[in-house]
Every structure is written in structure tokens, then in C-alpha cells.
Design a protein around this motif. Structure first.
Motif, PDB file in Angstrom:
ATOM      1  N   GLN A 101       0.871  -1.319  -0.009  1.00 51.00           N
ATOM      2  CA  GLN A 101      -0.064   0.109   0.010  1.00 51.00           C
ATOM      3  C   GLN A 101       1.047   1.128  -0.066  1.00 51.00           C
ATOM      4  OE1 GLN A 101      -3.515   0.196  -0.278  1.00 51.00           O
ATOM      5  NE2 GLN A 101      -2.961   2.296  -0.568  1.00 51.00           N
ATOM      6  N   LEU A 102       2.085   1.239   0.705  1.00 45.64           N
ATOM      7  CA  LEU A 102       2.877   2.627   0.899  1.00 45.64           C
ATOM      8  C   LEU A 102       3.421   2.591  -0.400  1.00 45.64           C
ATOM      9  CD1 LEU A 102       4.089   4.633   2.484  1.00 45.64           C
ATOM     10  CD2 LEU A 102       6.070   2.755   3.124  1.00 45.64           C
ATOM     11  N   LYS A 103       4.060   1.535  -1.173  1.00 47.43           N
ATOM     12  CA  LYS A 103       4.574   1.581  -2.502  1.00 47.43           C
ATOM     13  C   LYS A 103       3.724   2.102  -3.678  1.00 47.43           C
ATOM     14  CE  LYS A 103       7.683  -1.002  -5.194  1.00 47.43           C
ATOM     15  NZ  LYS A 103       8.576  -2.244  -5.614  1.00 47.43           N
ATOM     16  N   THR A 107       4.096   5.626  -5.719  1.00 45.62           N
ATOM     17  CA  THR A 107       3.875   5.564  -6.992  1.00 45.62           C
ATOM     18  C   THR A 107       2.948   6.456  -7.447  1.00 45.62           C
ATOM     19  OG1 THR A 107       4.546   3.330  -7.197  1.00 45.62           O
ATOM     20  CG2 THR A 107       3.816   4.069  -9.113  1.00 45.62           C
ATOM     21  N   ARG A 108       1.745   6.597  -6.923  1.00 46.08           N
ATOM     22  CA  ARG A 108       0.771   7.591  -7.300  1.00 46.08           C
ATOM     23  C   ARG A 108       1.351   9.033  -7.218  1.00 46.08           C
ATOM     24  NH1 ARG A 108      -4.555   4.241  -4.772  1.00 46.08           N
ATOM     25  NH2 ARG A 108      -4.916   2.927  -6.394  1.00 46.08           N
ATOM     26  N   GLN A 109       1.818   9.319  -6.087  1.00 41.38           N
ATOM     27  CA  GLN A 109       2.562  10.505  -5.785  1.00 41.38           C
ATOM     28  C   GLN A 109       3.653  11.070  -6.687  1.00 41.38           C
ATOM     29  OE1 GLN A 109       1.511  12.736  -3.707  1.00 41.38           O
ATOM     30  NE2 GLN A 109       2.996  14.285  -4.054  1.00 41.38           N
ATOM     31  N   LEU A 110       4.277  10.039  -7.384  1.00 44.76           N
ATOM     32  CA  LEU A 110       5.410  10.139  -8.032  1.00 44.76           C
ATOM     33  C   LEU A 110       4.469  10.623  -9.565  1.00 44.76           C
ATOM     34  CD1 LEU A 110       8.182  10.014  -9.482  1.00 44.76           C
ATOM     35  CD2 LEU A 110       7.913   7.606  -9.666  1.00 44.76           C
ATOM     36  N   GLU A 111       3.475   9.776  -9.998  1.00 48.16           N
ATOM     37  CA  GLU A 111       2.906   9.820 -11.018  1.00 48.16           C
ATOM     38  C   GLU A 111       2.267  11.330 -11.237  1.00 48.16           C
ATOM     39  OE1 GLU A 111      -1.309   8.619 -13.614  1.00 48.16           O
ATOM     40  OE2 GLU A 111      -0.731   7.799 -11.525  1.00 48.16           O
ATOM     41  N   GLN A 113       3.396  14.156  -9.681  1.00 52.19           N
ATOM     42  CA  GLN A 113       4.466  14.980  -9.793  1.00 52.19           C
ATOM     43  C   GLN A 113       4.935  14.944 -11.276  1.00 52.19           C
ATOM     44  OE1 GLN A 113       7.639  13.669  -7.117  1.00 52.19           O
ATOM     45  NE2 GLN A 113       6.373  14.796  -5.155  1.00 52.19           N
ATOM     46  N   LEU A 114       4.949  13.912 -11.844  1.00 54.40           N
ATOM     47  CA  LEU A 114       5.370  13.793 -13.458  1.00 54.40           C
ATOM     48  C   LEU A 114       4.503  14.502 -14.125  1.00 54.40           C
ATOM     49  CD1 LEU A 114       6.836   9.980 -13.567  1.00 54.40           C
ATOM     50  CD2 LEU A 114       8.105  12.179 -13.522  1.00 54.40           C
ATOM     51  N   ARG A 115       3.192  14.192 -13.746  1.00 50.34           N
ATOM     52  CA  ARG A 115       2.133  14.856 -14.596  1.00 50.34           C
ATOM     53  C   ARG A 115       2.140  16.463 -14.567  1.00 50.34           C
ATOM     54  NH1 ARG A 115      -1.780  11.828 -16.882  1.00 50.34           N
ATOM     55  NH2 ARG A 115      -1.899   9.647 -16.368  1.00 50.34           N
ATOM     56  N   GLU A 116       2.311  16.920 -13.463  1.00 49.75           N
ATOM     57  CA  GLU A 116       2.435  18.504 -13.015  1.00 49.75           C
ATOM     58  C   GLU A 116       3.708  18.848 -13.920  1.00 49.75           C
ATOM     59  OE1 GLU A 116       2.588  18.492  -8.736  1.00 49.75           O
ATOM     60  OE2 GLU A 116       0.472  18.409  -8.583  1.00 49.75           O
ATOM     61  N   ARG A 117       4.688  18.138 -13.781  1.00 42.64           N
ATOM     62  CA  ARG A 117       5.876  18.520 -14.465  1.00 42.64           C
ATOM     63  C   ARG A 117       5.800  18.699 -16.064  1.00 42.64           C
ATOM     64  NH1 ARG A 117       9.958  22.113 -14.954  1.00 42.64           N
ATOM     65  NH2 ARG A 117      11.938  21.090 -15.994  1.00 42.64           N
ATOM     66  N   ARG A 118       4.954  17.728 -16.613  1.00 43.01           N
ATOM     67  CA  ARG A 118       4.663  17.334 -17.855  1.00 43.01           C
ATOM     68  C   ARG A 118       3.918  18.709 -18.445  1.00 43.01           C
ATOM     69  NH1 ARG A 118       0.526  13.482 -19.312  1.00 43.01           N
ATOM     70  NH2 ARG A 118      -0.634  14.909 -18.370  1.00 43.01           N
ATOM     71  N   ASP A 119       2.629  19.029 -17.573  1.00 39.40           N
ATOM     72  CA  ASP A 119       1.926  20.133 -17.796  1.00 39.40           C
ATOM     73  C   ASP A 119       2.513  21.479 -17.834  1.00 39.40           C
ATOM     74  OD1 ASP A 119      -0.237  18.227 -18.030  1.00 39.40           O
ATOM     75  OD2 ASP A 119      -1.015  18.696 -16.243  1.00 39.40           O
ATOM     76  N   ASP A 120       3.523  21.645 -16.752  1.00 29.64           N
ATOM     77  CA  ASP A 120       4.353  22.789 -16.895  1.00 29.64           C
ATOM     78  C   ASP A 120       5.151  22.977 -17.837  1.00 29.64           C
ATOM     79  OD1 ASP A 120       5.438  25.200 -15.195  1.00 29.64           O
ATOM     80  OD2 ASP A 120       7.268  23.920 -15.465  1.00 29.64           O
TER      81      ASP A 120
END
Length: 383
Positions: A101-103, A107-111, A113-120
Motif C-alpha cells: 500500500q505504501l509503495k 508511485t501515485r505521488q510520483l505520477e 509529480q510527473l504529470r504536473e511537470r509535464r503540464d508545466d
């Protein structure tokens, strides 16, 4: 009330300062555009990597989600039949479910962050593209200003010495400038502006394709868009080159004329243009090189646009004391004695040649083509 006389030297100094200031501004704008282009390339690479990472993270997230569901199911079974399992098995079941569950959460938090970076990055790309378009437009506009200042406007002070021609010449310059602006406006509107509008629509299409069909098809559409960008850049460079070839200052008259005539021939696709240089090939005074280039440019453009020539010959001969330029074409010709209302081309050419203490001969007959002979002394006499 006495009229204050204008000192031509003061006017020349003002024009020189204006040219220097405008030239520096053009260089700064160009550097901004180049910096934006470099940033665009780097962002495209980073964006590509981010999108690949997002895809991998989503795949990993789906796997973890399935694993979490299995772990919860096993944990539920252990809890239901607690007495059937050892203490260690119970502890392992709880720890494994918690770890999965922690992993999954990480992973969802990383996704996210990556989506926010992509949009930026995508927003930055849009901003940089707008900045590049603005800088390209400004560079083109500044080049137009430099063309007037470095060409016709630098000779205005000489004409101001002739009082009778002041008003008429000033009006003709304004008319010629307005015609040039109209021509440039049409060329930019029909060429780069239309391509840029198409690029904006294509970029919206790419986003839609990426959402609906996936990145592979979106990348194919981006390759097509790159070709449109290259075509737009070619059109812009052609317009800038037509205004004032930078090679004129660096290489001199002969190489610049050769390149210019080749470019005109390729671009027009309707006439064969030959260029011959006879005798010496040496650098001339900057003002003379500009004037001779403009004379040839005006003659060739007249042959293409008005005379509808299919064959144009340009011949340049440098001698010890003079330079002779011949421009011939097989166009429809005209009557040199007939004065057309509003015509400024031939008069402008004559005034340019007179400023160089030279001679201009125009031989033309309707249906028989045109022959223009320009003779200019290399060492102009002091008036």
C-alpha cells in the motif's frame, strides 16, 4: 520670418546613431529568439523523457494496484481464520499489505509529480513558441527599418541641398515606403503568417491525437509540423534576404549579387537569370556597393514583375577607374519616353546613379525587351 537651414552632416550623424541603436536592438531581439529556440529543444527532450516515465509509472501503478488487492484479500483471509496461521505468518501478511500500500501511494505521488511537470513543460513550450514568433516578427520589422535607414534614408541629406526637390522627393520617398510596406505585408500575410496559423491548429490537433490515439501517432504529426516550421523559416529568411543581404557587408558586391540572383531564379521559377563578372573583383565603398546592388535589384524585379521576362542577363565589369553594369531581358519592354503617373522606379534609379556621379542608359521598345547600362566612376569627383 527666416527659415533655419538644415545641416546635412548633422542629419547624417543622427541617421548613423539611429542605425547603430536599431542594429543593437535587432541583435538583442535575435539573441532572445535564439535563446528561446535552444530552450525549446531542451524542453522537448525533457518532455519526451517525462512522458516515457509517466507511461512506465502508470504501468507500475497498475501492477502494484493488483498486488495490493491480492495482499488485502490474503490479509482478510488471515484475519478471518486467525487461529489457523502462526504469529509470524500473520505479521508477514500485515507487513506485506502495508508495504504494498505504501509503495502504491508513493508511485501515485510520483505520477502526480510527473504529470504536473509535464503540464508545466507544455505551458512553457507554448510561451516560448509565442516568444519566438514575436522575436521573429520584430527582427523582420527592425530589418525593414534598417533597410530604409541604411539605404535610401542615408542619402536624404544630399538631396536636401537641392531646395526645389525637397518636397517632391520627400513625398515620393513616403509613397515608395508605403508601397514597400504593402508588399511586405502581403508577403508576410500570404506566407509566414498563414503557416503560423496552420501550425497553431496543427499543435491543437497533436494534443487531441495524443489523448485519443496515443503518442506514436502524435509524434508522426509533430514531424509533419516540423516541416511546416522549416517552410515558414525559409519564407521569413527569404523576405529578410530580399530586404538587405547581410553578405553585402561581409563578402562584397560580386558574391552577394551572385547569391541574390541565384536565389531570385530559384524562388521565381519562371525566368533564367545569368550573371557574369568580368575584370577585377574587389571591395568598393559601402555606399557604392549598396547603391549598385539596389540598382541591379530594382532592374531584375522590374524585369520579372512588369516585363514578364523569361531570360535576364546581368553583367558586371570592374575596371581601374569605373564599373559598368549591364542588365538585359527579353520581356515585353516599354516606351522610356512615356511618363507614367505615380511611377518612382526609374526616377529613383536615375537619382541613385547621379549620386554616384554616374550615367544611366535605358534602351527599350515595346515587345523588344529592355537593356539598362549603368556606368559609375570608382573615384567620384568632389562637387
Amino acid at each position: 520670418m527666416s527659415k533655419k537651414r538644415i545641416n546635412p552632416k548633422v542629419l547624417d550623424e543622427i541617421v548613423e546613431k539611429m542605425i547603430d541603436t536599431v542594429g543593437k536592438s535587432k541583435d538583442e531581439i535575435f539573441q532572445i529568439g535564439e535563446s528561446c529556440r535552444n530552450d525549446v529543444g531542451q524542453i522537448y527532450e525533457e518532455l519526451k523523457q517525462i512522458k516515457e516515465l509517466v507511461k512506465k509509472v502508470i504501468d507500475e501503478e497498475e501492477k502494484l494496484d493488483r498486488e495490493v488487492r491480492r495482499a488485502r484479500k490474503y490479509l482478510s483471509e488471515v484475519s478471518l481464520h486467525f487461529s489457523d496461521y502462526s504469529e509470524e505468518e500473520v505479521r508477514d501478511a500485515y507487513e506485506y499489505a502495508h508495504r504494498m500500500q505504501l509503495k502504491l501511494s508513493m508511485t501515485r505521488q510520483l505520477e502526480k509529480q510527473l504529470r504536473e511537470r509535464r503540464d508545466d513543460l507544455e505551458r512553457r513550450l507554448v510561451g516560448l513558441q509565442e516568444m519566438i514568433e514575436r522575436s521573429d516578427r520584430l527582427v523582420s520589422q527592425v530589418n525593414i527599418v534598417l533597410n530604409y535607414l541604411s539605404g535610401d534614408m542615408k542619402n536624404v541629406s544630399d538631396f536636401l541641398q537641392h531646395a526645389k526637390e525637397k518636397q517632391e522627393f520627400g513625398l515620393k520617398i513616403i509613397e515608395a515606403q508605403e508601397e514597400e510596406r504593402k508588399r511586405l505585408s502581403r508577403e508576410i500575410h500570404d506566407g509566414p503568417a498563414q503557416m503560423l496559423a496552420n501550425m497553431i491548429m496543427r499543435s491543437d490537433l497533436i494534443e487531441k491525437i495524443a489523448r485519443e490515439r496515443g503518442m506514436d501517432e502524435a509524434l508522426l504529426e509533430m514531424k509533419r509540423l516540423k516541416k511546416t516550421v522549416r517552410d515558414a523559416l525559409y519564407e521569413v529568411r527569404h523576405i529578410i534576404y530580399d530586404l538587405r543581404p547581410m553578405a553585402l557587408d561581409d563578402l562584397g558586391l560580386v558574391p552577394t549579387l551572385k547569391k541574390y540572383l541565384q536565389t531570385v531564379e530559384e524562388y521565381s521559377r519562371s525566368a533564367k537569370i545569368t550573371f557574369t563578372n568580368v575584370g577585377q573583383e574587389k571591395r568598393l565603398d559601402s555606399k557604392m556597393e549598396v547603391a549598385l546592388f539596389r540598382l541591379v535589384q530594382e532592374s531584375v524585379q522590374n524585369a520579372l514583375k512588369h516585363a514578364k521576362a523569361k531570360w535576364i542577363q546581368v553583367k558586371l565589369e570592374m575596371m581601374d577607374k569605373k564599373i559598368v553594369t549591364l542588365i538585359k531581358d527579353d520581356g515585353i519592354g516599354f516606351d522610356p519616353e512615356e511618363k507614367k503617373e505615380g511611377s518612382f522606379g526609374l526616377r529613383g534609379m536615375k537619382e541613385r546613379v547621379e549620386l554616384l556621379d554616374g550615367e544611366l542608359q535605358i534602351d527599350s521598345k515595346i515587345g523588344k525587351g529592355t537593356r539598362i547600362l549603368i556606368t559609375v566612376p570608382l573615384q567620384m569627383e568632389e562637387s
